[in-house]
Design a protein around this motif. Sequence first.
Motif, PDB file in Angstrom:
ATOM      1  N   ALA A   1       0.868  -1.246  -0.084  1.00 21.04           N
ATOM      2  CA  ALA A   1      -0.180  -0.123  -0.061  1.00 21.04           C
ATOM      3  C   ALA A   1       0.893   1.237   0.081  1.00 21.04           C
ATOM      4  CB  ALA A   1      -0.898   0.112   1.276  1.00 21.04           C
ATOM      5  N   LEU A   2       0.261   2.337  -0.734  1.00 22.31           N
ATOM      6  CA  LEU A   2       1.041   3.528  -0.637  1.00 22.31           C
ATOM      7  C   LEU A   2       0.423   4.435   0.222  1.00 22.31           C
ATOM      8  CD1 LEU A   2       3.096   5.659  -1.798  1.00 22.31           C
ATOM      9  CD2 LEU A   2       1.361   5.923  -3.597  1.00 22.31           C
ATOM     10  N   ALA A   3       1.087   5.182   1.061  1.00 24.68           N
ATOM     11  CA  ALA A   3       0.382   6.379   1.956  1.00 24.68           C
ATOM     12  C   ALA A   3       1.193   7.466   1.642  1.00 24.68           C
ATOM     13  CB  ALA A   3       0.512   6.290   3.443  1.00 24.68           C
ATOM     14  N   THR A   4       0.782   8.652   1.200  1.00 20.49           N
ATOM     15  CA  THR A   4       1.241   9.921   0.793  1.00 20.49           C
ATOM     16  C   THR A   4       0.952  11.069   1.395  1.00 20.49           C
ATOM     17  OG1 THR A   4       2.129  11.022  -1.202  1.00 20.49           O
ATOM     18  CG2 THR A   4       0.159   9.892  -1.179  1.00 20.49           C
ATOM     19  N   ASP A   5       1.642  12.176   1.586  1.00 22.83           N
ATOM     20  CA  ASP A   5       1.362  13.388   2.004  1.00 22.83           C
ATOM     21  C   ASP A   5       0.915  14.087   0.966  1.00 22.83           C
ATOM     22  OD1 ASP A   5       1.457  15.955   3.491  1.00 22.83           O
ATOM     23  OD2 ASP A   5       3.258  16.360   2.247  1.00 22.83           O
ATOM     24  N   LEU A   6       0.230  15.125   0.850  1.00 22.63           N
ATOM     25  CA  LEU A   6      -0.487  15.880  -0.520  1.00 22.63           C
ATOM     26  C   LEU A   6       0.589  17.048  -0.963  1.00 22.63           C
ATOM     27  CD1 LEU A   6      -4.130  15.694   0.209  1.00 22.63           C
ATOM     28  CD2 LEU A   6      -2.777  14.084  -0.946  1.00 22.63           C
ATOM     29  N   ASP A   7       0.473  18.043  -0.035  1.00 19.32           N
ATOM     30  CA  ASP A   7       1.200  19.185  -0.587  1.00 19.32           C
ATOM     31  C   ASP A   7       2.778  19.366  -0.588  1.00 19.32           C
ATOM     32  OD1 ASP A   7      -0.978  21.458  -0.611  1.00 19.32           O
ATOM     33  OD2 ASP A   7      -1.477  20.175   1.273  1.00 19.32           O
ATOM     34  N   GLY A   8       3.387  19.402  -1.697  1.00 19.91           N
ATOM     35  CA  GLY A   8       4.813  19.357  -1.840  1.00 19.91           C
ATOM     36  C   GLY A   8       5.136  17.834  -2.070  1.00 19.91           C
ATOM     37  N   THR A   9       4.134  16.828  -2.105  1.00 11.97           N
ATOM     38  CA  THR A   9       4.639  15.597  -2.212  1.00 11.97           C
ATOM     39  C   THR A   9       3.829  14.773  -3.524  1.00 11.97           C
ATOM     40  OG1 THR A   9       4.922  15.427  -0.060  1.00 11.97           O
ATOM     41  CG2 THR A   9       4.826  13.282  -1.280  1.00 11.97           C
ATOM     42  N   LEU A  10       2.358  14.414  -3.468  1.00 13.17           N
ATOM     43  CA  LEU A  10       1.582  14.037  -4.367  1.00 13.17           C
ATOM     44  C   LEU A  10       1.061  15.016  -5.111  1.00 13.17           C
ATOM     45  CD1 LEU A  10       0.391  11.507  -5.671  1.00 13.17           C
ATOM     46  CD2 LEU A  10      -1.668  11.845  -4.199  1.00 13.17           C
ATOM     47  N   ILE A  11       0.753  16.071  -4.696  1.00 12.01           N
ATOM     48  CA  ILE A  11       0.375  17.424  -5.663  1.00 12.01           C
ATOM     49  C   ILE A  11       1.230  18.019  -6.408  1.00 12.01           C
ATOM     50  CG2 ILE A  11      -0.825  19.477  -5.569  1.00 12.01           C
ATOM     51  CD1 ILE A  11      -2.368  18.766  -3.104  1.00 12.01           C
ATOM     52  N   PRO A  12       0.938  17.906  -7.900  1.00 11.42           N
ATOM     53  CA  PRO A  12       2.105  18.532  -8.535  1.00 11.42           C
ATOM     54  C   PRO A  12       2.280  19.905  -8.529  1.00 11.42           C
ATOM     55  CG  PRO A  12       0.181  17.241  -9.863  1.00 11.42           C
ATOM     56  CD  PRO A  12      -0.354  17.405  -8.527  1.00 11.42           C
ATOM     57  N   LEU A  13       3.695  20.269  -8.309  1.00 10.37           N
ATOM     58  CA  LEU A  13       3.903  21.634  -8.056  1.00 10.37           C
ATOM     59  C   LEU A  13       3.574  22.534  -9.326  1.00 10.37           C
ATOM     60  CD1 LEU A  13       7.658  21.062  -6.897  1.00 10.37           C
ATOM     61  CD2 LEU A  13       5.609  21.269  -5.687  1.00 10.37           C
ATOM     62  N   PRO A  14       3.336  23.794  -8.955  1.00  7.20           N
ATOM     63  CA  PRO A  14       2.956  24.633 -10.244  1.00  7.20           C
ATOM     64  C   PRO A  14       3.786  24.654 -11.131  1.00  7.20           C
ATOM     65  CG  PRO A  14       2.992  25.855  -7.856  1.00  7.20           C
ATOM     66  CD  PRO A  14       3.843  24.675  -7.863  1.00  7.20           C
ATOM     67  N   GLU A  15       3.038  24.620 -12.396  1.00  5.17           N
ATOM     68  CA  GLU A  15       3.838  24.926 -13.840  1.00  5.17           C
ATOM     69  C   GLU A  15       4.711  23.940 -14.243  1.00  5.17           C
ATOM     70  OE1 GLU A  15       5.009  28.856 -14.111  1.00  5.17           O
ATOM     71  OE2 GLU A  15       3.251  29.740 -13.488  1.00  5.17           O
ATOM     72  N   THR A  16       4.325  22.860 -13.699  1.00  5.41           N
ATOM     73  CA  THR A  16       5.196  21.408 -13.927  1.00  5.41           C
ATOM     74  C   THR A  16       4.646  20.369 -14.807  1.00  5.41           C
ATOM     75  OG1 THR A  16       6.364  21.929 -11.662  1.00  5.41           O
ATOM     76  CG2 THR A  16       7.017  19.896 -12.895  1.00  5.41           C
ATOM     77  N   GLU A  17       4.592  20.333 -16.002  1.00  9.08           N
ATOM     78  CA  GLU A  17       3.910  19.409 -16.955  1.00  9.08           C
ATOM     79  C   GLU A  17       4.103  18.194 -16.706  1.00  9.08           C
ATOM     80  OE1 GLU A  17       3.965  20.762 -20.925  1.00  9.08           O
ATOM     81  OE2 GLU A  17       3.474  22.661 -20.734  1.00  9.08           O
ATOM     82  N   THR A  18       5.485  17.879 -16.391  1.00  5.49           N
ATOM     83  CA  THR A  18       6.039  16.461 -16.021  1.00  5.49           C
ATOM     84  C   THR A  18       5.316  15.922 -14.891  1.00  5.49           C
ATOM     85  OG1 THR A  18       8.341  16.869 -16.715  1.00  5.49           O
ATOM     86  CG2 THR A  18       7.978  14.943 -15.564  1.00  5.49           C
ATOM     87  N   HIS A  19       5.031  16.634 -14.030  1.00  4.94           N
ATOM     88  CA  HIS A  19       4.440  16.269 -12.790  1.00  4.94           C
ATOM     89  C   HIS A  19       2.813  15.675 -13.107  1.00  4.94           C
ATOM     90  CE1 HIS A  19       6.973  18.561  -9.544  1.00  4.94           C
ATOM     91  NE2 HIS A  19       7.645  17.746 -10.218  1.00  4.94           N
ATOM     92  N   GLN A  20       2.360  16.605 -13.862  1.00  3.58           N
ATOM     93  CA  GLN A  20       0.788  16.292 -14.440  1.00  3.58           C
ATOM     94  C   GLN A  20       0.747  14.789 -15.230  1.00  3.58           C
ATOM     95  OE1 GLN A  20      -1.723  18.026 -13.664  1.00  3.58           O
ATOM     96  NE2 GLN A  20      -0.932  19.785 -12.842  1.00  3.58           N
ATOM     97  N   ALA A  21       1.884  14.729 -15.849  1.00 10.04           N
ATOM     98  CA  ALA A  21       1.959  13.357 -16.698  1.00 10.04           C
ATOM     99  C   ALA A  21       2.221  12.260 -15.767  1.00 10.04           C
ATOM    100  CB  ALA A  21       3.149  13.540 -17.805  1.00 10.04           C
ATOM    101  N   ASP A  22       3.121  12.549 -14.830  1.00  8.06           N
ATOM    102  CA  ASP A  22       3.546  11.215 -13.995  1.00  8.06           C
ATOM    103  C   ASP A  22       2.411  11.027 -12.982  1.00  8.06           C
ATOM    104  OD1 ASP A  22       5.990  11.192 -14.999  1.00  8.06           O
ATOM    105  OD2 ASP A  22       7.021  12.114 -13.621  1.00  8.06           O
ATOM    106  N   LEU A  23       1.406  11.861 -12.567  1.00  7.65           N
ATOM    107  CA  LEU A  23       0.248  11.880 -11.754  1.00  7.65           C
ATOM    108  C   LEU A  23      -0.475  10.832 -12.520  1.00  7.65           C
ATOM    109  CD1 LEU A  23      -1.512  12.285  -9.217  1.00  7.65           C
ATOM    110  CD2 LEU A  23      -2.188  14.267 -10.488  1.00  7.65           C
TER     111      LEU A  23
END
Length: 275
Positions: free
Chosen positions: A16-38
């Motif tokens: 199982a994966l447990a994750t924080d949200l802000d600064g961790t799972l949530i994509p950082l602003p203006e980061t397209e790579t994060h959106q694709a990886d999400l």
Amino acid sequence: MENLLPYAPALPNPRALATDLDGTLIPLPETETHQADLLSLKQLLEKNRIPLVFATGRHLASIITAIDAFSLPIPDCIIADVGTTIYERTEKGWAPIISYAHHLAASLDGVSLLEIEQLFQKYDALTLQSFENQSRFKLSYECSQDSTFELAKHLQLELDSIAAPYAITASLAPFATHGLIDVLPRSASKASALRWWAQQMGWDFGSLLFAGDSGNDLAALTSGFRSILVANADPELVEQVKASHQIAGWNDRLYIAKQSATSGVLEGCRWFGVI
């Protein structure tokens, strides 16, 4: 900075994966790579039927807003309010797990947060956060960024001097210029909530993989779970976590990602063989 500690994981792969949200799972602003990886992470978790837990300082309404705003995957469980509330998904929506609330209440010996709030009224450096950020078992303040950790130490000493059943958790607000200070039951943290939840699921702690980036993730990152530190984590936190793992003799439970936030979570999940 080293990418990882020297040995590949010897424990069974987490389930199982447990994750924080802000600064961790949530994509950082203006980061397209994060959106694709999400999107990739969502698809891989679903494909491999990996349970997902959110462990965050946010309250429930804010978490639901974030799920919609950032197209986050729907978790199987939510640990909110820095580990002081656990929600389960029901046919009618998210419902608090009452037995966990009883578990926390039993540890407080009748000492209420109202008493702690009155005790701390003398500190001009503290500003109460808004009403929605307070809860039955969490008293939350803001303070100047520069004074956050020194003030937290002072407040903890004051609580200790009266044997109050509460502890201070401090962190820096993501994308802001102030610090966050939470007063929680000593028995409450993201780590203790995850342990409690895993026990209810009949799992051992080795079943969980935790990802985080900030001070209120420290307990979970140093409690024996397999852990991911994303690249944007506070450098002081990174050193604390590495030292804790080394002291404990854990050489296979920490991965320090090369990538930040969402992409770092995906990277760490691949390293630990979760997906």
